[in-house]
Structure formats: structure tokens, C-alpha cells
Enzyme design. Structure first.
Site, mmCIF file in Angstrom:
data_model
loop_
_atom_site.group_PDB
_atom_site.id
_atom_site.type_symbol
_atom_site.label_atom_id
_atom_site.label_comp_id
_atom_site.label_asym_id
_atom_site.label_seq_id
_atom_site.Cartn_x
_atom_site.Cartn_y
_atom_site.Cartn_z
ATOM 1 N N TYR A 77 -10.098 -1.568 0.347
ATOM 2 C CA TYR A 77 -8.936 -0.954 -0.292
ATOM 3 C C TYR A 77 -9.164 0.543 -0.450
ATOM 4 O O TYR A 77 -8.294 1.362 -0.115
ATOM 5 C CB TYR A 77 -8.711 -1.620 -1.653
ATOM 6 C CG TYR A 77 -7.434 -1.261 -2.354
ATOM 7 C CD1 TYR A 77 -6.355 -2.150 -2.380
ATOM 8 C CD2 TYR A 77 -7.293 -0.050 -3.020
ATOM 9 C CE1 TYR A 77 -5.182 -1.838 -3.038
ATOM 10 C CE2 TYR A 77 -6.116 0.273 -3.674
ATOM 11 C CZ TYR A 77 -5.065 -0.617 -3.683
ATOM 12 O OH TYR A 77 -3.907 -0.297 -4.327
ATOM 13 N N HIS A 89 0.820 -1.221 0.000
ATOM 14 C CA HIS A 89 0.000 0.000 0.000
ATOM 15 C C HIS A 89 0.853 1.270 0.000
ATOM 16 O O HIS A 89 0.331 2.367 0.176
ATOM 17 C CB HIS A 89 -0.983 0.008 1.172
ATOM 18 C CG HIS A 89 -2.125 -0.966 1.008
ATOM 19 N ND1 HIS A 89 -3.371 -0.589 0.576
ATOM 20 C CD2 HIS A 89 -2.182 -2.299 1.200
ATOM 21 C CE1 HIS A 89 -4.150 -1.672 0.521
ATOM 22 N NE2 HIS A 89 -3.454 -2.718 0.897
ATOM 23 N N THR A 90 2.141 1.113 -0.207
ATOM 24 C CA THR A 90 3.017 2.294 -0.318
ATOM 25 C C THR A 90 2.972 2.889 -1.711
ATOM 26 O O THR A 90 3.303 4.059 -1.898
ATOM 27 C CB THR A 90 4.468 1.903 0.022
ATOM 28 O OG1 THR A 90 4.812 0.718 -0.715
ATOM 29 C CG2 THR A 90 4.637 1.630 1.503
ATOM 30 N N LEU A 149 -1.819 -12.187 -6.317
ATOM 31 C CA LEU A 149 -0.629 -12.328 -7.165
ATOM 32 C C LEU A 149 -0.764 -11.542 -8.462
ATOM 33 O O LEU A 149 0.003 -11.722 -9.392
ATOM 34 C CB LEU A 149 -0.370 -13.811 -7.464
ATOM 35 C CG LEU A 149 -0.203 -14.703 -6.239
ATOM 36 C CD1 LEU A 149 0.065 -16.143 -6.658
ATOM 37 C CD2 LEU A 149 0.922 -14.195 -5.339
ATOM 38 N N SER A 150 -1.746 -10.665 -8.497
ATOM 39 C CA SER A 150 -1.954 -9.720 -9.588
ATOM 40 C C SER A 150 -2.203 -10.396 -10.930
ATOM 41 O O SER A 150 -1.566 -10.100 -11.940
ATOM 42 C CB SER A 150 -0.782 -8.747 -9.704
ATOM 43 O OG SER A 150 -1.225 -7.561 -10.306
ATOM 44 N N SER A 151 -3.179 -11.269 -10.943
ATOM 45 C CA SER A 151 -3.624 -11.853 -12.208
ATOM 46 C C SER A 151 -4.154 -10.775 -13.145
ATOM 47 O O SER A 151 -4.034 -10.895 -14.363
ATOM 48 C CB SER A 151 -4.713 -12.898 -11.938
ATOM 49 O OG SER A 151 -5.789 -12.340 -11.198
ATOM 50 N N ASP A 208 2.079 -3.264 -9.597
ATOM 51 C CA ASP A 208 1.820 -4.546 -10.244
ATOM 52 C C ASP A 208 2.257 -4.534 -11.699
ATOM 53 O O ASP A 208 2.904 -5.465 -12.185
ATOM 54 C CB ASP A 208 0.335 -4.900 -10.146
ATOM 55 C CG ASP A 208 -0.133 -5.054 -8.710
ATOM 56 O OD1 ASP A 208 0.725 -5.092 -7.799
ATOM 57 O OD2 ASP A 208 -1.352 -5.128 -8.498
ATOM 58 N N ALA A 223 -5.742 -14.415 -5.497
ATOM 59 C CA ALA A 223 -4.736 -14.798 -4.503
ATOM 60 C C ALA A 223 -3.796 -13.653 -4.141
ATOM 61 O O ALA A 223 -2.869 -13.836 -3.357
ATOM 62 C CB ALA A 223 -3.915 -15.982 -5.032
ATOM 63 N N GLU A 255 -6.678 0.239 -15.122
ATOM 64 C CA GLU A 255 -7.241 -0.404 -13.935
ATOM 65 C C GLU A 255 -7.985 0.618 -13.064
ATOM 66 O O GLU A 255 -9.024 0.322 -12.490
ATOM 67 C CB GLU A 255 -6.145 -1.096 -13.128
ATOM 68 C CG GLU A 255 -6.703 -1.885 -11.967
ATOM 69 C CD GLU A 255 -6.039 -3.238 -11.747
ATOM 70 O OE1 GLU A 255 -6.409 -3.916 -10.787
ATOM 71 O OE2 GLU A 255 -5.155 -3.618 -12.545
#
Length: 378
Positions: A221, A27-28, A122-124, A169, A120, A157
Site C-alpha cells: 500500500y 486508491h483515489t 471491509l474496513s473493520s 473508510d 477482508a 489511522e
């Protein structure tokens, strides 16, 4: 399901991009801070063939119905797209919005398949965006570099998909290298590749996917991001990147307790990223374990984005000999990572699985990942 089965002919080219694990720095990114992700050896592939008209058609292996979603380049807008196909259409829209001239460009048939676990952490999503962005950039001959494509992916995004994520990501997916981490300054977008050297040190990264799914476009988020923006505003800085450890006592006087704890996580996490980079360079990966654990504790207690499954995964891994462990990704579910000796990997995974069963949690999915090359034409 394959491209040929959906469209009736073979694709002309394939591009792929990896998911990512964030070693530290959570979150940085949207606070103009520092992050330290790496691309992983789980990839999303976009099989593509150009069309004669201006239509983009999208299908995927994870749509069991085999449906095709179509949208003309002349009709691109966030309102015209929804669901997972927005990750593809959104890239074309974002390229145009960010200054690329798509006049006279023709569309594509696109087929997406992936072995990056969805949900998960893992940035799909970024893996789709980055593979498609690299493909469209090449095939439309737009001439954009990878850092620009990362910004395009983030813009898509944020504004097409509607998830208020930072640029980490996409940067990891586009810039990653084998057995290395990407040290990214999210304000300047300066990057440096730092040797991770896990292979030489007999270490592996064990991913513990809790299978607790999260959705970034929903409240948790966005609420954390709003808290960070409030903290920066009250403290009179452009972003929390500009707040130091020494500033925290003053911040505690000015902020309510919850906002202060959110701010404290970001400020200390930025410092942990810098400390991890220095430690990797000076002492190697076996010396970073305490930084990983401190990061998890900060996310659990100050940022409050962990869940019981993640806490149990981290605690169990550490009890069974992990060098370090922490949750990774946006939180509220997803995965933890544990840095483990290669020969201890199976024992740590088994211990975590047993602990989940004893707690009545859903069985986790455990697997190892390696730091891998970023997006490419296959």
C-alpha cells in the site's frame, strides 16, 4: 466474552459503526480524488462506561484471553500504544491533537465486539474508529460534526496506527444511509448521498472474502502511494486528481512505465467514479456493470494490487451471470464484490466456491451485504 464479564458491571451506553464496501474508486482517496463507498449491515459495537479517573481501559470479544489494556489520557502518544487497541486509544489522542481540549475529562471502560470480518477489505478498522469517535465526541461533549470525526479517524489511522490510508473508510462509516452510496470528493470533503436502489431492482451485493489477509501498514500500500506522489510531482500537480484522461499521453512521455501505469489507474478510476454516479442517477444500478469490471482490470493490470484469488472470484462471478464484479478495498488480498440478481446469488456463490476448490485455493467466505445506516448511538 462481554463487557460485564470483563469489567464486572454493565456498560452505560453502546455505540456502533458499520464496515464499508467500496462500490468503485480504489486508491483515489489519498490522491484527492473521488470515491463511492457504502456502509454495510455488518457493525462494530463499542460498549462504554465512564470512569472517575483519566484512564481508558480497552478489551474486546476477539481477544480470547480477555485481557484489558489501559492507558491514561495524560500518557497518550503513538509510542504508548500498539496492536488493535491503538484503534481506540488513537482516537482519544487524535481528538486532542486535532484541537479538542481533554483537560478535566475522565476516561472510560470500553469493550469492542464486531461482526465485520477482519482482513477482508471491509474496513473493520474504520468501524472501530468511527464508533469510538462518535462515542467520545458525545460523552465528552466536544461538539464535532461527522465530517470532522472522519478526519479525526483518518488522522488516528495515519499517525497512531501507522497505516497511510485516505478518508474514504471513515466517511462511509459515519455518513452512510440505507440503500445508498456516499459520493465523496476527497479534496473538498463534499459529500452527496446517491440512491443505489438495489432493492427496487432485485439486486444484491455478494461479498467474496478470499480469506487472503492483507496488512495496510506494510509495504504494498505504501509503495503504491509513493508512486502516486512521484507521478504528481513529476507532472507538476498537487495531486493526481488534477490530471485528466487527456493528460495521459503527456504523462506517458514523462514517467517511467511503472509510475505511468499507477497514474493511469488513478486518473481513469476517478473518471469511472464520476461515470458511475451519473449512470446510477440516469439509468440505475443494472447499467454500472461494465464500469465495475473495468475498475477491476485497471487494479489488476495497472495498479497491480489484485491476487489470483480475487481475479478468479471476479471472472467466475461474471461467467455465472453477475451484472458486474471487482475487487474492493486496498488489495493484496481481501474481498471481491459481485452485483448479482437476487435469485442468482446462491448459484454465483456456489460457482465461486467450486472454482476456488478446483484451483486449490482456500475456501472463500461468501455473504451478501446491504447498504446501511452509518455510525449511531444504539
Amino acid at each position: 466474552m462481554t463487557f460485564q464479564q470483563v469489567y464486572g458491571y454493565e456498560p452505560s451506553v453502546r455505540y456502533s459503526a458499520p464496515g464499508r464496501v467500496n462500490l468503485i474508486g480504489e486508491h483515489t482517496d489519498y490522491n484527492d480524488g473521488y470515491v463511492l463507498p457504502f456502509a454495510i449491515d455488518r457493525r462494530t459495537t463499542a460498549s462504554i462506561a465512564p470512569r472517575a479517573d483519566r484512564v481508558i481501559r480497552v478489551a474486546s470479544a476477539f481477544d480470547e484471553a480477555g485481557g484489558i489494556v489501559s492507558l491514561s489520557l495524560d500518557e497518550l502518544s503513538p509510542e504508548a500504544m500498539d496492536g488493535w487497541s491503538a484503534y481506540v486509544f488513537g482516537i482519544a489522542w487524535a481528538l486532542r491533537e486535532q484541537g479538542s481540549d481533554l483537560t478535566g475529562k475522565t476516561g472510560f471502560d470500553v469493550f469492542i465486539e464486531s461482526d465485520v470480518p477482519v482482513g477482508a477489505g471491509l474496513s473493520s478498522s474504520a468501524a472501530i474508529e468511527c464508533g469510538v469517535a462518535l462515542a467520545f465526541n458525545d460523552l465528552w461533549e466536544l461538539g464535532l460534526d461527522r465530517k470532522t470525526l472522519a478526519r479525526v479517524g483518518q488522522y488516528s489511522e495515519n499517525h497512531a496506527v501507522g497505516a497511510p490510508t485516505g478518508i474514504m473508510d471513515q466517511s462511509a462509516s459515519l455518513l452512510g444511509e440505507r440503500d445508498a452510496v456516499v459520493f465523496l470528493d476527497c479534496r473538498t470533503l463534499d459529500t452527496a448521498v446517491v440512491d443505489l436502489a438495489l432493492e427496487a431492482n432485485g439486486l444484491e451485493v455478494l461479498v467474496i472474502d478470499t480469506r487472503v489477509e492483507h496488512a495496510h501498514a506494510t509495504g504494498g500500500y505504501a509503495a503504491r502511494r509513493a508512486s502516486c506522489e512521484k507521478g504528481a510531482r513529476v507532472l507538476g500537480v498537487e495531486a493526481l486528481r488534477d490530471v485528466s484522461i487527456e493528460d495521459l499521453p503527456r504523462a506517458q512521455e514523462l514517467l517511467d512505465d511503472e509510475t505511468f501505469r499507477r497514474v493511469r489507474h488513478i486518473v481513469t478510476e476517478d473518471q469511472r467514479v464520476l461515470d458511475t454516479v451519473r449512470t446510477l442517477r440516469e439509468h440505475g444500478p443494472r447499467a454500472i456493470g461494465s464500469l465495475l469490471v473495468a475498475s477491476h482490470e485497471s487494479m489488476r493490470d495497472d495498479f497491480e494490487i489484485s491476487v489470483p484469488e480475487l481475479d478468479l472470484a471476479v471472472a467466475t462471478a461474471m461467467e455465472h451471470g453477475a451484472v458486474g464484479a471487482r475487487m474492493t478495498g486496498g488489495g493484496f488480498g481481501g474481498a471481491a464484490i459481485a452485483l448479482v440478481d437476487r435469485e442468482a446469488r446462491d448459484a454465483v456463490a456456489a460457482a465461486v466456491t467450486s472454482a476456488f476448490a478446483a484451483a486449490g485455493f482456500r475456501e472463500p467466505n461468501t455473504f451478501t451485504v446491504r447498504a446501511a445506516q452509518g455510525a449511531r448511538r444504539d
